[in-house]
Scaffold this active site. Structure first.
Site, PDB file in Angstrom:
ATOM      1  N   ASP A 165       0.837  -1.220   0.000  1.00 38.58           N
ATOM      2  CA  ASP A 165       0.000   0.000   0.000  1.00 38.58           C
ATOM      3  C   ASP A 165       0.866   1.261   0.000  1.00 38.58           C
ATOM      4  OD1 ASP A 165       0.959  -0.072   2.627  1.00 38.58           O
ATOM      5  OD2 ASP A 165      -1.011  -0.035   3.571  1.00 38.58           O
ATOM      6  N   GLU A 166       2.172   1.101   0.266  1.00 31.16           N
ATOM      7  CA  GLU A 166       3.031   2.276   0.395  1.00 31.16           C
ATOM      8  C   GLU A 166       3.238   2.996  -0.935  1.00 31.16           C
ATOM      9  OE1 GLU A 166       6.361   1.846   3.045  1.00 31.16           O
ATOM     10  OE2 GLU A 166       5.363   0.233   4.123  1.00 31.16           O
ATOM     11  N   TYR A 194      12.217   2.525  -0.636  1.00 35.52           N
ATOM     12  CA  TYR A 194      11.516   1.232  -0.696  1.00 35.52           C
ATOM     13  C   TYR A 194      10.251   1.343  -1.542  1.00 35.52           C
ATOM     14  CZ  TYR A 194       7.999  -2.173   0.514  1.00 35.52           C
ATOM     15  OH  TYR A 194       6.982  -3.088   0.409  1.00 35.52           O
TER      16      TYR A 194
HETATM   17  P1  TYD Z   1       7.521  -0.945   9.902  1.00 36.88           P
HETATM   18  O1  TYD Z   1       7.152  -2.156  10.666  1.00 36.88           O
HETATM   19  O2  TYD Z   1       8.964  -0.698   9.590  1.00 36.88           O
HETATM   20  O3  TYD Z   1       6.643  -0.952   8.575  1.00 36.88           O
HETATM   21  P2  TYD Z   1       6.415   0.240   7.461  1.00 36.88           P
HETATM   22  O4  TYD Z   1       7.448   1.278   7.613  1.00 36.88           O
HETATM   23  O5  TYD Z   1       6.541  -0.521   6.186  1.00 36.88           O
HETATM   24  O6  TYD Z   1       5.020   0.749   7.706  1.00 36.88           O
HETATM   25  O7  TYD Z   1       6.979   0.322  10.681  1.00 36.88           O
HETATM   26  C1  TYD Z   1       5.625   0.442  11.028  1.00 36.88           C
HETATM   27  C2  TYD Z   1       5.443   1.783  11.690  1.00 36.88           C
HETATM   28  O8  TYD Z   1       6.114   1.747  12.943  1.00 36.88           O
HETATM   29  C3  TYD Z   1       6.058   2.937  10.913  1.00 36.88           C
HETATM   30  O9  TYD Z   1       5.224   4.087  11.043  1.00 36.88           O
HETATM   31  C4  TYD Z   1       7.387   3.170  11.614  1.00 36.88           C
HETATM   32  C5  TYD Z   1       7.110   2.751  13.041  1.00 36.88           C
HETATM   33  N1  TYD Z   1       8.264   2.188  13.780  1.00 36.88           N
HETATM   34  C6  TYD Z   1       8.595   2.693  15.033  1.00 36.88           C
HETATM   35  O10 TYD Z   1       7.933   3.622  15.566  1.00 36.88           O
HETATM   36  N2  TYD Z   1       9.658   2.141  15.692  1.00 36.88           N
HETATM   37  C7  TYD Z   1      10.407   1.137  15.147  1.00 36.88           C
HETATM   38  O11 TYD Z   1      11.412   0.690  15.787  1.00 36.88           O
HETATM   39  C8  TYD Z   1      10.042   0.615  13.863  1.00 36.88           C
HETATM   40  C9  TYD Z   1      10.841  -0.497  13.229  1.00 36.88           C
HETATM   41  C10 TYD Z   1       8.953   1.177  13.217  1.00 36.88           C
END
Ligand code: TYD
Length: 352
Positions: free
Chosen positions: A134-135, A159
């Site tokens: 979805d990104e 990404y």
């Molecule tokens: P993530 O699991 O990396 O998925 P995506 O970036 O593909 O959505 O991150 C999910 C959400 O959580 C994103 O808004 C970033 C946040 N996040 C944190 O707040 N702390 C963390 O350590 C990580 C890995 C992500």
């Protein structure tokens, strides 16, 4: 129908292969390069299954892929192979360009050449299903409607830009060459076998090890969460009944802020594995510096899939998260194995 699953030892790929073989006696050819996030242990329960064939290799290796397609008379390719972690793409994007864009291009070309030589019926039935995100639709404001399939692509991270590029290639191979493709854009997945660099498994791992639970900025960013097995059931449905050339959005209608996600997780852990000092895991939440270009909100409108293919997510966020936590509590050895050398390097680079 024999299927070739790429990225089969990764998080979503391995869940898909396990689910598929649970419901089918047809052969699955699993291809995976086994980079840091690919783990053969995810498929170890299939070691005695004669319908499963694992091959270590790259989607970019045209000779290998062409040989596999012919040898196993593959009827469909499901492409999960991708670099998928936004934070890693911000540190270094080269692998994202190579795997997600150039790799998909090479896979499309291998598929096209094989498909061109198939007999009429096999040619008609062949499918190339591309798994995306979805990104690619970019960040939504809190009042925007969820993204649907006709929304413009506005990727913001290296990404998501690489996934958007791969989706465009897949579309072009349909429009230009009539390769029978399907594209699936899904919400954030979570569930068993997810590598602990992503928010949910990272938080479980850190909680259990008495480490900080890092929340970027104020934790008010919103993601739409989909239990991985619901994603797998949607892909099955789309592969079998989807319209060639179409895109389908898959989401669970479970929008949560990151803080809500981690707080819910802590509440489940407090119940299932209470801390010996009687405190809550919530105390471990730590606000850290924000991600560069952090997208505010993703949300998916899955009504096309629900309407046309009668698909529904089975899990709520709470039931899916509980299953996920139970799985991690039950698979400590798996976690121990994946957090070896390379993982420690990453944690140092990202969180120190
Ligand atoms: P993530 O699991 O990396 O998925 P995506 O970036 O593909 O959505 O991150 C999910 C959400 O959580 C994103 O808004 C970033 C946040 N996040 C944190 O707040 N702390 C963390 O350590 C990580 C890995 C992500």
């Amino acid at each position: 129908m024999t299927i070739l699953v790429t990225g089969a030892a990764g998080f979503i790929g391995s869940n898909f292969v396990l689910d598929w073989l649970n419901q089918s006696k047809e052969d699955v050819v699993s291809l995976d390069l086994l980079t840091y996030a690919g783990n053969l242990e995810n498929l170890s329960s299939l070691s005695q299954n004669s319908n499963h064939h694992f091959i270590q290799g790259s989607i970019g290796d045209r000779n290998l892929v062409s040989e596999l397609l012919k040898k196993y008379q593959v009827g469909a390719i499901v492409n999960f192979a991708a670099e998928s972690h936004v934070d890693r793409s911000i540190h270094e994007s080269k692998d994202f360009i190579e795997t997600n864009i150039v790799g998909t291009y090479n896979l499309l070309e291998s598929a096209r050449s094989y498909w061109n030589d198939l007999d009429k019926n096999l040619k008609q039935d062949f499918r190339f299903l591309h798994v995306s995100s979805d990104e690619v639709y970019g960040s939504l404001n809190l009042t925007d409607p969820p993204s649907n399939e006709s929304d413009p692509y506005k990727p913001n991270s290296p990404y998501s830009a690489s996934k958007a590029a791969s989706d465009h290639l897949v579309r072009a191979w349909f429009q230009t060459y009539k390769l029978p493709v399907l594209t699936v854009n899904s919400a954030n997945n979570y569930g068993p076998f997810q590598f602990p660099e992503k928010l949910i498994p990272l938080s479980i791992l850190n909680a259990l090890n008495d480490k900080p639970l890092p929340i970027y900025a104020d934790g008010q960013q919103v993601r739409d969460w989909l239990y991985v097995k619901d994603h797998c059931s949607a892909i099955r449905e789309i592969l079998i009944n989807g319209q060639i050339g179409e895109t389908y959005n898959v989401g669970g209608r479970h929008e949560k802020t990151n803080l809500e996600v981690v707080e819910t997780l802590c509440a489940i852990l407090d119940e299932l594995k209470p801390k010996s000092n009687g405190k809550s895991y919530v105390d471990q939440i730590t606000f850290v510096k924000d991600r560069l270009g952090h997208d505010k909100r993703y949300a998916i409108d899955a009504s096309k899939l629900e309407r046309e293919l009668d698909w529904r997510a089975q899990e709520t966020f709470e039931t899916g998260l509980r299953k996920t936590v139970l799985w991690y509590l039950d698979h400590e050895a798996w976690m121990d194995h994946v957090v070896s050398g390379e993982y420690q390097e990453w944690v140092k680079k990202q969180y120190s």
